[in-house]
Design an enzyme around this catalytic site. Structure first.
Site, short mmCIF file in Angstrom:
data_model
loop_
_atom_site.label_atom_id
_atom_site.label_comp_id
_atom_site.label_asym_id
_atom_site.label_seq_id
_atom_site.Cartn_x
_atom_site.Cartn_y
_atom_site.Cartn_z
N THR A 14 0.83 -1.15 0.07
CA THR A 14 -0.05 0.01 -0.16
C THR A 14 0.94 1.37 0.04
OG1 THR A 14 -1.71 -0.97 1.23
CG2 THR A 14 -1.73 1.14 1.16
N SER A 57 1.89 -7.37 -0.75
CA SER A 57 2.61 -8.36 0.23
C SER A 57 1.92 -9.82 -0.03
CB SER A 57 2.78 -7.86 1.60
OG SER A 57 1.73 -7.71 2.44
N THR A 90 1.82 -4.30 4.28
CA THR A 90 1.64 -4.89 5.73
C THR A 90 1.26 -6.18 6.01
OG1 THR A 90 -0.42 -3.74 5.77
CG2 THR A 90 1.50 -2.24 6.38
N ASP A 91 0.36 -6.80 5.20
CA ASP A 91 -0.32 -7.95 5.19
C ASP A 91 0.77 -8.97 5.75
OD1 ASP A 91 -2.64 -6.71 4.74
OD2 ASP A 91 -2.77 -8.03 2.74
N1 ASP Z 1 -2.77 -5.45 1.21
C1 ASP Z 1 -1.71 -4.45 1.31
C2 ASP Z 1 -0.33 -5.44 1.30
O1 ASP Z 1 0.07 -6.16 2.25
C3 ASP Z 1 -1.67 -3.96 2.60
C4 ASP Z 1 -0.77 -2.97 2.95
O2 ASP Z 1 0.24 -3.03 2.40
O3 ASP Z 1 -0.88 -2.28 3.91
O4 ASP Z 1 0.29 -5.32 0.34
#
Ligand code: ASP
Length: 325
Positions: A14, A57, A90-91
């Site tokens: 993200t 991710s 973040t995932d």
């Molecule tokens: N779905 C996104 C990912 O992990 C969430 C993020 O980056 O915060 O790529």
């Protein structure tokens, strides 16, 4: 002030995405919006940018984690950087951070960061977290602490941090332990220090490790299905202190008979799984059967650790020992 040389590695997520103003969909674009913002970062440090891949991710696998490890090792070998910052979705951020923590040996600061709101959303936290991370990676006190995760003004260890909320910017927490430091407007302050660091030399991980979550009434069918697959290890998020429904014992026996190591963690997110209970399916029976109890890791990190143990050709005793620290 003497500016430090920081290796900045963008991997996607993200933090590198934008929101489509018409549909509201958040997705990657051809050009990483973070690259436009790099100018502002040069006031903090001399930055070398690398972008080995650009992935959400959930698309990251141990293959990409290994690419990152090799990339960092190469720069460190050349000896011309003083810290590393990685931007990541973040995932699965905690899994990549822990992989690097267990496999990179040197003492330079390595910080992993991300964002909960994409680059053009109101309250976007990407650039802010990136600036905080560069400040932490530039700081002398961040040496020898292992891989750190910095978001929302907090500094966490890769070992303890986990994503706890689907959307809140304070999603990254270290249950039971808390952060080890904070980032303020004036500086970076550490208030706790990690006591243990582990390092394992590995080749590229190529083993299959499955992760299962136990539940009331669970039986052996999933375990038996796994035993029939080409699987090299299993992690089970057990109940409470480290117990399983008795109907799972037959499946556990099948896996052990095939020489597949099983690591037990707790599905509780605080505390440590231990062999306490003496009833059918209780921890005592599981320990006697040969399951390895993990010292407080969550399921996804125990899985990364088992993958690394298998990728460094460890025998069963050595794998058990990895999970005791
Ligand atoms: N779905 C996104 C990912 O992990 C969430 C993020 O980056 O915060 O790529």
């Amino acid at each position: 002030m003497n500016k430090k040389k920081i290796l900045l590695i963008h991997t996607g997520g993200t933090i590198s995405m934008s929101e489509d103003t018409e549909t509201g969909a958040v997705r990657p674009s051809e050009n990483n919006p973070l690259n436009k913002q790099t100018k502002e970062l040069y006031t903090l440090a001399n930055i070398i940018v690398e972008e080995p891949f650009h992935l959400p991710s959930p698309h990251i696998t141990p293959k990409e984690m290994y690419i990152l490890k090799e990339l960092i090792d190469n720069y460190v070998m050349k000896g011309n950087i003083s810290g590393v910052v990685i931007t990541h979705g973040t995932d699965t951020l905690e899994e990549t951070a822990y992989f690097l923590d267990l496999t990179i040996k040197h003492t330079l600061p390595i910080v992993v960061t991300g964002a909960m709101r994409s680059s053009n959303e109101i309250g976007s936290d990407g650039l802010y977290n990136l600036i905080s991370s560069i400040r932490v990676a530039s700081c002398d006190e961040a040496h020898s602490l292992g891989v750190l995760v910095v978001l929302n003004d907090e500094i966490h260890t890769a070992e303890n941090v986990t994503k706890t909320h689907t959307s809140n910017v304070s999603t990254f927490q270290s249950p039971q332990y808390g952060p080890i430091g904070i980032v303020t407007k004036r500086g970076v302050q550490f208030h706790h220090l990690p006591v243990i660091r582990q390092h394992h030399s590995i080749r590229e991980p190529d083993k299959q490790v499955m992760l299962l979550k136990a539940h009331a009434g669970m039986d052996s069918s999933l375990l038996q299905a796994i035993a029939a697959l080409n699987c090299d290890g299993v992690v089970i998020e057990a109940l409470g202190q480290g117990n399983l429904p008795p109907a799972m014992i037959a499946g556990i026996k099948d896996l052990l008979k095939k020489g597949i190591p099983i690591v037990l963690v707790s599905r509780c997110f605080n505390g440590i799984a231990q062999d306490i209970y003496g009833y059918d399916g209780g921890g005592k029976q599981l320990k006697e059967m040969g399951l390895f109890f993990s010292n407080g890791l969550n399921g996804q990190k125990a899985r990364i650790k088992l993958l690394i143990g298998l990728a460094s050709n460890k025998n069963w005793d050595e794998i058990e020992a990895m999970f005791q620290v």
